[in-house]
Write an enzyme that holds these catalytic residues in place. Structure first.
Site: not given
Ligand code: AMP
Length: 278
Positions: A33-35, A37, A147, A149-150, A153, A185
């Site tokens: 996990l990162h910021e 998430h 997110g 980001k995807d 999806q 990511s």
């Protein structure tokens, strides 16, 4: 934070919350996990008094040649981050809990799943729809957070939820980026120091292309220019740079309507994706 590894202990916790009339928000992840998430977890906390995060590296969305076996993992670190972010329950099941012996269902997604990522990773969206709908069923969540980001999806998950009439709302969170613009990511962990320096070119090329579209360029010109810039910056291969309408993922020739500029490109052995609104 409760840690559940099987369906029964998950149901027990959620059953108590539901009996108390509490809504439940779900944040599905593959871990490391990162910021980005954690932004989903924070959004989930705004949406519901109870938040479940899942960590599951879903085998059905990887092709045999892809990075399933070496996908980065750090469960202890992930747990500390989730606990600090106010997550109530981590569901981190083994494969046989998500796909028990005898599991017989597969999902074929059409529509928005057949374009872009679906062309380059044909197995992915069926696997994503399968694991998401299974996690929706196992958790009984009222809302799930994904997110931007995807982006594709999200379109596919919304389509599956609508098609299957699932009683869950889908919420999204804007992409969280590093200072130089690179979208956070888990796969960024694969980048060497030189690749990491080059990686910023992905967001930069998309931002310039979005600018050109706003200034009236057509999408063929703007995306071809972005592809050239990526190759010049040191990307090995560009799978696509493309403009799609936000409403239905249809190709667009010009900016104007609400659109998304999406890209996937290879830096060495690492495939990065990103997108921006136009
Ligand atoms: P993953 O663990 O990569 O499957 O991602 C889990 C969820 O986190 C998905 O909904 C992603 O879209 C979301 N996510 C991943 N990276 C970011 C980011 N940089 N910003 C916002 N959301 C993200």
């Amino acid at each position: 934070m409760i840690v559940a590894r099987d369906a029964a202990s998950l149901r027990e916790a959620v059953g108590g919350w539901k009996a108390a009339g509490q809504r439940v928000a779900l944040v599905p992840t593959m871990g490391y996990l990162h910021e980005g998430h954690l932004a989903l977890v924070h959004r989930a906390r705004e949406l519901a008094p109870r938040v479940i995060a899942t960590i599951f590296v879903n085998p059905t969305q990887f092709a045999p040649h892809e990075d399933l076996g070496r996908y980065p993992r750090d469960e202890a670190g992930d747990m500390a981050k989730l606990e600090a972010a106010g997550c109530d329950l981590l569901f981190a099941p083994p494969v046989e809990v998500v796909y028990p012996p005898g599991f017989s269902t597969a999902i074929t997604m059409r529509g928005p799943a057949e374009d872009l990522e679906g062309v380059f990773r044909p197995q992915m969206f069926g696997g994503v729809a399968l694991v998401c709908t299974r996690l929706f069923g196992l958790t009984g969540a009222d809302v799930a957070v994904f997110g931007e980001k995807d982006w594709q999806q999200v379109m596919v998950v919304r389509q599956a939820v609508s098609d299957l009439a699932l009683p869950i709302a889908i919420e999204t969170v804007p992409t969280v980026r590093a200072e130089d613009g690179l979208a956070l990511s888990s796969r960024n962990a694969y980048l060497g120091p030189e690749e990491r320096r080059v990686a910023r070119a992905l967001h930069a090329a998309l931002a310039r292309a979005a600018e050109r579209l706003r200034a009236g360029a057509n999408s063929a010109e703007a995306t071809a220019q972005a592809e050239r810039e990526l190759l010049e910056a040191g990307f090995r291969q560009v799978d696509y740079v493309a403009l799609r309408r936000e409403a239905d993922f249809a190709p667009m020739e010009h900016g104007g309507e609400k659109g998304r500029l999406l890209a996937a490109a290879w830096l060495g052995q690492v495939r990065l994706i990103d997108n921006l609104p136009v």
